[in-house]
Design a protein around this motif. Structure first.
Motif, PDB file in Angstrom:
ATOM      1  N   LEU A 152      39.621  75.556  18.280  1.00  0.00           N
ATOM      2  CA  LEU A 152      38.643  76.243  17.432  1.00  0.00           C
ATOM      3  C   LEU A 152      39.118  76.431  16.129  1.00  0.00           C
ATOM      4  CD1 LEU A 152      37.792  79.097  19.902  1.00  0.00           C
ATOM      5  CD2 LEU A 152      36.531  77.240  19.286  1.00  0.00           C
ATOM      6  N   GLY A 153      38.741  75.594  15.188  1.00  0.00           N
ATOM      7  CA  GLY A 153      39.091  75.517  13.728  1.00  0.00           C
ATOM      8  C   GLY A 153      38.015  76.001  12.885  1.00  0.00           C
ATOM      9  N   PRO A 154      38.519  76.108  11.595  1.00  0.00           N
ATOM     10  CA  PRO A 154      37.519  76.464  10.475  1.00  0.00           C
ATOM     11  C   PRO A 154      36.114  75.804  10.339  1.00  0.00           C
ATOM     12  CG  PRO A 154      39.335  75.748   9.693  1.00  0.00           C
ATOM     13  CD  PRO A 154      39.604  75.880  11.004  1.00  0.00           C
ATOM     14  N   ASP A 155      36.330  74.391  10.771  1.00  0.00           N
ATOM     15  CA  ASP A 155      35.192  73.503  10.565  1.00  0.00           C
ATOM     16  C   ASP A 155      34.537  73.388  11.964  1.00  0.00           C
ATOM     17  OD1 ASP A 155      35.842  73.241   8.080  1.00  0.00           O
ATOM     18  OD2 ASP A 155      37.218  71.397   8.531  1.00  0.00           O
ATOM     19  N   GLY A 156      34.691  74.169  13.099  1.00  0.00           N
ATOM     20  CA  GLY A 156      33.983  74.119  14.255  1.00  0.00           C
ATOM     21  C   GLY A 156      34.747  73.985  15.217  1.00  0.00           C
ATOM     22  N   ALA A 157      34.388  73.559  16.569  1.00  0.00           N
ATOM     23  CA  ALA A 157      35.256  73.460  17.778  1.00  0.00           C
ATOM     24  C   ALA A 157      35.137  71.821  18.221  1.00  0.00           C
ATOM     25  CB  ALA A 157      34.594  74.273  18.706  1.00  0.00           C
ATOM     26  N   HIS A 158      36.198  71.539  18.881  1.00  0.00           N
ATOM     27  CA  HIS A 158      36.205  70.252  19.759  1.00  0.00           C
ATOM     28  C   HIS A 158      37.195  70.542  20.805  1.00  0.00           C
ATOM     29  CE1 HIS A 158      39.629  69.708  17.095  1.00  0.00           C
ATOM     30  NE2 HIS A 158      40.338  68.703  17.883  1.00  0.00           N
ATOM     31  N   ALA A 159      37.005  69.583  21.681  1.00  0.00           N
ATOM     32  CA  ALA A 159      37.696  69.458  22.907  1.00  0.00           C
ATOM     33  C   ALA A 159      38.549  68.359  23.258  1.00  0.00           C
ATOM     34  CB  ALA A 159      36.819  69.718  24.287  1.00  0.00           C
ATOM     35  N   ARG A 160      39.670  68.470  23.819  1.00  0.00           N
ATOM     36  CA  ARG A 160      40.594  67.475  24.282  1.00  0.00           C
ATOM     37  C   ARG A 160      40.874  67.505  25.670  1.00  0.00           C
ATOM     38  NH1 ARG A 160      43.225  63.672  21.041  1.00  0.00           N
ATOM     39  NH2 ARG A 160      43.539  64.116  19.135  1.00  0.00           N
ATOM     40  N   PRO A 161      40.760  66.409  26.399  1.00  0.00           N
ATOM     41  CA  PRO A 161      40.878  66.478  27.891  1.00  0.00           C
ATOM     42  C   PRO A 161      42.309  66.807  28.344  1.00  0.00           C
ATOM     43  CG  PRO A 161      40.563  64.281  27.015  1.00  0.00           C
ATOM     44  CD  PRO A 161      40.140  65.033  25.793  1.00  0.00           C
ATOM     45  N   ASN A 162      42.233  67.524  29.080  1.00  0.00           N
ATOM     46  CA  ASN A 162      43.784  67.850  29.882  1.00  0.00           C
ATOM     47  C   ASN A 162      44.197  66.784  30.911  1.00  0.00           C
ATOM     48  OD1 ASN A 162      44.988  70.245  28.701  1.00  0.00           O
ATOM     49  ND2 ASN A 162      43.433  71.389  29.363  1.00  0.00           N
ATOM     50  N   PRO A 163      45.381  66.410  31.238  1.00  0.00           N
ATOM     51  CA  PRO A 163      46.514  67.324  30.386  1.00  0.00           C
ATOM     52  C   PRO A 163      46.845  66.633  29.140  1.00  0.00           C
ATOM     53  CG  PRO A 163      47.532  65.729  32.177  1.00  0.00           C
ATOM     54  CD  PRO A 163      45.827  65.691  32.195  1.00  0.00           C
ATOM     55  N   LEU A 164      47.428  67.594  28.238  1.00  0.00           N
ATOM     56  CA  LEU A 164      47.745  66.828  26.757  1.00  0.00           C
ATOM     57  C   LEU A 164      49.248  66.762  26.625  1.00  0.00           C
ATOM     58  CD1 LEU A 164      44.849  68.390  25.945  1.00  0.00           C
ATOM     59  CD2 LEU A 164      46.586  69.592  24.167  1.00  0.00           C
ATOM     60  N   GLY A 165      49.524  65.406  26.127  1.00  0.00           N
ATOM     61  CA  GLY A 165      50.790  65.016  25.730  1.00  0.00           C
ATOM     62  C   GLY A 165      51.320  66.184  24.622  1.00  0.00           C
ATOM     63  N   PRO A 166      52.890  66.062  24.492  1.00  0.00           N
ATOM     64  CA  PRO A 166      53.353  66.951  23.507  1.00  0.00           C
ATOM     65  C   PRO A 166      53.035  66.454  22.048  1.00  0.00           C
ATOM     66  CG  PRO A 166      55.007  66.275  25.087  1.00  0.00           C
ATOM     67  CD  PRO A 166      53.686  65.769  25.391  1.00  0.00           C
ATOM     68  N   ASP A 167      52.844  65.242  21.820  1.00  0.00           N
ATOM     69  CA  ASP A 167      52.747  64.667  20.434  1.00  0.00           C
ATOM     70  C   ASP A 167      51.166  64.993  20.095  1.00  0.00           C
ATOM     71  OD1 ASP A 167      51.728  63.272  22.666  1.00  0.00           O
ATOM     72  OD2 ASP A 167      52.089  61.195  21.445  1.00  0.00           O
ATOM     73  N   VAL A 168      50.048  64.889  21.175  1.00  0.00           N
ATOM     74  CA  VAL A 168      48.756  65.223  20.945  1.00  0.00           C
ATOM     75  C   VAL A 168      48.710  66.596  20.480  1.00  0.00           C
ATOM     76  CG1 VAL A 168      46.549  65.514  21.906  1.00  0.00           C
ATOM     77  CG2 VAL A 168      47.993  63.669  22.410  1.00  0.00           C
ATOM     78  N   LEU A 169      49.597  67.771  21.380  1.00  0.00           N
ATOM     79  CA  LEU A 169      49.345  69.068  21.070  1.00  0.00           C
ATOM     80  C   LEU A 169      50.014  69.456  19.618  1.00  0.00           C
ATOM     81  CD1 LEU A 169      48.757  71.874  21.556  1.00  0.00           C
ATOM     82  CD2 LEU A 169      51.087  71.991  23.093  1.00  0.00           C
ATOM     83  N   ALA A 170      50.944  68.605  19.350  1.00  0.00           N
ATOM     84  CA  ALA A 170      51.742  69.024  18.308  1.00  0.00           C
ATOM     85  C   ALA A 170      50.717  68.538  16.845  1.00  0.00           C
ATOM     86  CB  ALA A 170      53.024  68.133  17.985  1.00  0.00           C
ATOM     87  N   ALA A 171      49.960  67.602  17.179  1.00  0.00           N
ATOM     88  CA  ALA A 171      49.179  67.059  16.120  1.00  0.00           C
ATOM     89  C   ALA A 171      48.028  68.078  15.692  1.00  0.00           C
ATOM     90  CB  ALA A 171      48.618  65.527  16.374  1.00  0.00           C
ATOM     91  N   GLU A 172      47.613  68.675  17.093  1.00  0.00           N
ATOM     92  CA  GLU A 172      46.343  69.563  16.836  1.00  0.00           C
ATOM     93  C   GLU A 172      46.962  70.803  15.997  1.00  0.00           C
ATOM     94  OE1 GLU A 172      43.459  69.247  17.402  1.00  0.00           O
ATOM     95  OE2 GLU A 172      42.944  67.668  18.798  1.00  0.00           O
ATOM     96  N   VAL A 173      48.031  71.199  16.420  1.00  0.00           N
ATOM     97  CA  VAL A 173      48.629  72.298  15.911  1.00  0.00           C
ATOM     98  C   VAL A 173      48.824  72.010  14.457  1.00  0.00           C
ATOM     99  CG1 VAL A 173      50.862  74.012  15.815  1.00  0.00           C
ATOM    100  CG2 VAL A 173      49.534  73.367  18.074  1.00  0.00           C
ATOM    101  N   ALA A 174      49.290  71.046  14.026  1.00  0.00           N
ATOM    102  CA  ALA A 174      49.681  70.846  12.623  1.00  0.00           C
ATOM    103  C   ALA A 174      48.489  70.909  11.827  1.00  0.00           C
ATOM    104  CB  ALA A 174      50.524  69.537  12.523  1.00  0.00           C
ATOM    105  N   ALA A 175      47.364  70.297  12.348  1.00  0.00           N
ATOM    106  CA  ALA A 175      46.151  70.039  11.749  1.00  0.00           C
ATOM    107  C   ALA A 175      45.396  71.440  11.488  1.00  0.00           C
ATOM    108  CB  ALA A 175      45.221  69.235  12.512  1.00  0.00           C
ATOM    109  N   LEU A 176      45.528  72.357  12.525  1.00  0.00           N
ATOM    110  CA  LEU A 176      45.076  73.510  12.317  1.00  0.00           C
ATOM    111  C   LEU A 176      45.707  74.533  11.382  1.00  0.00           C
ATOM    112  CD1 LEU A 176      42.635  75.414  13.174  1.00  0.00           C
ATOM    113  CD2 LEU A 176      43.882  75.859  15.304  1.00  0.00           C
ATOM    114  N   ALA A 177      47.214  74.330  11.275  1.00  0.00           N
ATOM    115  CA  ALA A 177      47.928  75.184  10.766  1.00  0.00           C
ATOM    116  C   ALA A 177      47.760  74.705   9.230  1.00  0.00           C
ATOM    117  CB  ALA A 177      49.354  74.820  10.908  1.00  0.00           C
ATOM    118  N   THR A 178      47.321  73.359   8.899  1.00  0.00           N
ATOM    119  CA  THR A 178      47.166  73.164   7.457  1.00  0.00           C
ATOM    120  C   THR A 178      45.654  73.329   7.208  1.00  0.00           C
ATOM    121  OG1 THR A 178      48.371  71.034   7.831  1.00  0.00           O
ATOM    122  CG2 THR A 178      46.717  70.950   6.114  1.00  0.00           C
ATOM    123  N   ALA A 179      44.667  73.793   8.094  1.00  0.00           N
ATOM    124  CA  ALA A 179      43.374  73.925   7.811  1.00  0.00           C
ATOM    125  C   ALA A 179      43.034  75.273   7.616  1.00  0.00           C
ATOM    126  CB  ALA A 179      42.495  73.414   8.862  1.00  0.00           C
ATOM    127  N   ALA A 180      43.904  76.313   8.065  1.00  0.00           N
ATOM    128  CA  ALA A 180      43.731  77.646   8.237  1.00  0.00           C
ATOM    129  C   ALA A 180      44.953  78.722   7.800  1.00  0.00           C
ATOM    130  CB  ALA A 180      43.265  78.229   9.884  1.00  0.00           C
TER     131      ALA A 180
END
Ligand code: SF4
Length: 248
Positions: free
Chosen positions: A54-82
């Motif tokens: 859930l980000g400031p520009d809406g929601a999207h989904a990532r199929p599980n399981p998530l690799g650590p690199d994918v999770l890190a990229a999502e966290v970094a993008a959200l941290a930058t956006a919010a």
């Protein structure tokens, strides 16, 4: 590469404990070995098919399981956006149920924010492995009288001792309702006084599932606070702020 099951990633105000009211980026891991009667995240007790972001520009989904690199990229993008953010809150479910994944994710991709780990305090050996990447430990002490689970005092004690020995900021929450036995609150407070005398103990009044009403009255809260304060010097009562605000 070890993958993890993550149920959601979002930004919100921290609702409990020493950093209540601060804005955190939450990563909620799915799966928990407990079944507390009052659990307010039942959708996180079992693996989730997809992770909701859930980000400031809406929601999207990532199929599980998530690799650590994918999770890190999502966290970094959200941290930058919010911004602004005080910490990265790793929560659940029980995040330590996926300790190997936490080690790979946090060890391999430092998030650039202090990590606040929210745990039920029942998996001390796993906690020890994850502590190098954690700045703040939010531990629960679970009262069997309100969880319906068996007592976990030895595990709670070991988790508190590990956190203190590692020099981490630590605080403890005890969820309470009208069914909570004062003897259990006293036991938790004695544990705090013995192992972490400078750390706060939060009595967290539980909320009805619809979020409208506390499940404990003011008089009972007074009694439990007095009971805990007889053993420990820093006991605070704090309702779940996110329930009051009606937010995630
Ligand atoms: S430990 Fe937390 S997530 Fe697990 S059942 Fe209890 S309240 Fe729910």
């Amino acid at each position: 590469m070890r993958a993890g099951n993550v149920s959601e990633i979002f930004v919100s105000f921290q609702g409990e404990g020493a950093h209540a009211g601060r804005r955190h980026l939450f990563v909620r891991l799915a799966g928990c070995p407990l079944r507390c009667r009052y659990c307010d995240t039942p959708e996180s007790l079992v693996p989730a098919p997809a992770c909701r972001v859930l980000g400031p520009d809406g929601a999207h989904a990532r199929p599980n399981p998530l690799g650590p690199d994918v999770l890190a990229a999502e966290v970094a993008a959200l941290a930058t956006a919010a911004p602004p953010l005080h910490a990265l809150a790793v929560t659940g479910g029980e995040p330590l149920a996926q300790a190997d994944f936490l080690v790979e994710w946090l060890g391999g991709h430092p998030p650039g924010l202090p990590v606040l780990l929210e745990t039920a305090g029942i998996l001390p050996q796993r906690l020890r492995r994850v502590l190098p990447w954690v700045a703040i430990v939010s531990l629960d002490f679970k009262c069997p009288s309100n969880t319906g689970e068996r007592a976990r005092w030895e595990e709670h004690e070991a988790c508190l001792a590990e956190s203190v020995a590692a020099g981490r900021e630590v605080y403890v929450k005890m969820p309470v309702d009208e069914a909570t036995l004062p003897a259990e609150v006293a036991r938790g407070a004695e544990l705090m006084a013995r192992l972490a005398p400078a750390a706060p103990l939060f009595l967290t009044p539980l909320t009805e599932p619809d979020g409208t009403r506390l499940t404990i009255g003011a008089a009972s809260l007074e009694r439990l606070h007095a009971t805990a304060s007889a053993a420990h010097r820093d006991v605070r009562v704090l309702p779940q702020l996110h329930k009051v605000l009606g937010i995630l």
